[in-house]
Design a protein around this motif. Structure first.
Motif, PDB file in Angstrom:
ATOM      1  N   ASP A 158     -11.217  -0.167   8.899  1.00 33.35           N
ATOM      2  CA  ASP A 158     -10.883   1.016   8.116  1.00 33.35           C
ATOM      3  C   ASP A 158     -10.779   2.274   8.973  1.00 33.35           C
ATOM      4  O   ASP A 158     -10.483   3.361   8.457  1.00 33.35           O
ATOM      5  CB  ASP A 158     -11.894   1.220   6.993  1.00 33.35           C
ATOM      6  N   ARG A 161      -7.609   4.483   8.735  1.00 33.84           N
ATOM      7  CA  ARG A 161      -7.321   5.591   7.814  1.00 33.84           C
ATOM      8  C   ARG A 161      -6.882   6.833   8.583  1.00 33.84           C
ATOM      9  O   ARG A 161      -6.085   7.631   8.076  1.00 33.84           O
ATOM     10  CB  ARG A 161      -8.541   5.898   6.942  1.00 33.84           C
ATOM     11  N   SER A 193      -6.249  -0.944   2.300  1.00 32.27           N
ATOM     12  CA  SER A 193      -7.017  -0.861   3.535  1.00 32.27           C
ATOM     13  C   SER A 193      -7.519  -2.243   3.947  1.00 32.27           C
ATOM     14  O   SER A 193      -7.551  -3.186   3.135  1.00 32.27           O
ATOM     15  CB  SER A 193      -8.211   0.068   3.338  1.00 32.27           C
ATOM     16  N   GLU A 197      -9.801  -1.413  -0.072  1.00 35.72           N
ATOM     17  CA  GLU A 197      -9.600  -0.182  -0.838  1.00 35.72           C
ATOM     18  C   GLU A 197      -8.116   0.138  -0.938  1.00 35.72           C
ATOM     19  O   GLU A 197      -7.309  -0.291  -0.101  1.00 35.72           O
ATOM     20  CB  GLU A 197     -10.291   0.998  -0.153  1.00 35.72           C
ATOM     21  N   TRP A 199      -5.677   3.155  -0.539  1.00 33.30           N
ATOM     22  CA  TRP A 199      -5.545   4.523  -0.040  1.00 33.30           C
ATOM     23  C   TRP A 199      -4.267   5.108  -0.624  1.00 33.30           C
ATOM     24  O   TRP A 199      -3.180   4.539  -0.467  1.00 33.30           O
ATOM     25  CB  TRP A 199      -5.483   4.539   1.484  1.00 33.30           C
ATOM     26  N   ALA A 214      -2.156  -1.198   4.839  1.00 38.30           N
ATOM     27  CA  ALA A 214      -2.339  -0.061   5.741  1.00 38.30           C
ATOM     28  C   ALA A 214      -2.056  -0.463   7.188  1.00 38.30           C
ATOM     29  O   ALA A 214      -1.485   0.318   7.958  1.00 38.30           O
ATOM     30  CB  ALA A 214      -3.759   0.488   5.607  1.00 38.30           C
TER      31      ALA A 214
END
Length: 264
Positions: A158, A161, A193, A197, A199, A214
């Protein structure tokens, strides 16, 4: 003002992960060609060390950094490659030690920067957090070149991000770099992600949309993979055009990567 500590820590971890990938390589393996034309593993690490040094000067000695900017303006097409060539000529142990020392010094300087301070750069001035985010993006992208050269598959994290954020914010820059007028309306971007998750960026009702993993967006925006090899979906003509030209880095558009088994 948001606490910049997480990106400082993520940059440290990202750098250490790449360090572990190259630390035990034989001298011959440092000469392994990477997907970047004419760049070996040594060139990739040398470039990171060179850019970390540039960033350190920007933070600690703006006058000296201005000298680097002037040199870059005199040789815009070769300045970066010359820095990589110089470092790549060093013995691997010396190069690795230079990179380690430089990135540690930069990390210390960024953490010590007073809140709100902005530092000169080759583009617009940057905050300490923005500088760290840019360094993380480059470390991840050049680390991908190294991993590809060595046949290593890196599990995504992650920490991506930060790379996503740069890529999303650079949308208008990418259009401008290709001589195109940036779209007036915002896009909706939904990216899954590595941890699962979602995003999201932009208004939920936007007509122009981009969705997908991602990791794939980061590979696209850093030009480490061709769009044809990625699971990204665009809805709308402008969003579709963006996926053809996206870039998360400053400067002119790169050549990108050919699709697997073919040419662009």
């Amino acid at each position: 003002m948001a606490d910049p500590t997480p990106v400082f820590e993520d940059l440290r971890v990202e750098s250490e992960e790449l360090d572990r990938l190259v630390a035990e390589l034989s001298p011959e393996r440092w000469d392994t060609p990477t997907p970047a034309p004419r760049w070996t593993v040594a060139h990739q690490i040398a470039h990171l060390a060179w850019t970390d040094h540039s960033a350190l000067l920007a933070v600690t000695d703006p006058d000296a950094f201005q000298g680097l900017v002037e040199a870059a303006l005199k040789a815009p097409g070769t300045f970066v490659d010359e820095g990589a060539e110089e470092g790549a000529a060093l013995p691997p142990g010396e190069l690795l030690a230079r990179w380690r020392k430089g990135r540690a010094a930069l990390g210390t300087a960024l953490r010590a920067a007073p809140p709100g301070t902005r530092f000169p750069w080759y583009g617009p001035p940057m905050s300490a957090a923005s500088m760290a985010t840019g360094r993380l993006m480059e470390t991840w992208a050049h680390g991908q070149d190294v991993a590809d050269a060595l046949g290593v598959v890196r599990p995504p994290t992650d920490r991506l991000r930060h790379v996503v954020r740069i890529g999303v914010r650079a949308r208008d820059f990418a259009f401008g770099a290709h001589g195109l007028t940036p779209p007036a309306e915002e896009f909706r971007i939904e990216l899954r992600s590595p941890s699962g998750e979602l995003w999201t960026y932009g208004p939920e009702s936007a007509a122009q949309r981009v969705t997908g993993p991602a990791l794939d967006f980061c590979l696209l925006a850093t030009q480490r993979a061709h769009r044809a090899d990625l699971a990204l979906t665009a809805v709308g003509e402008d969003a579709d055009r963006w996926l053809d030209i996206a870039q998360a880095f400053a400067g002119p558009p790169g050549d990108g990567r050919a699709p697997r088994g073919g040419t662009p």
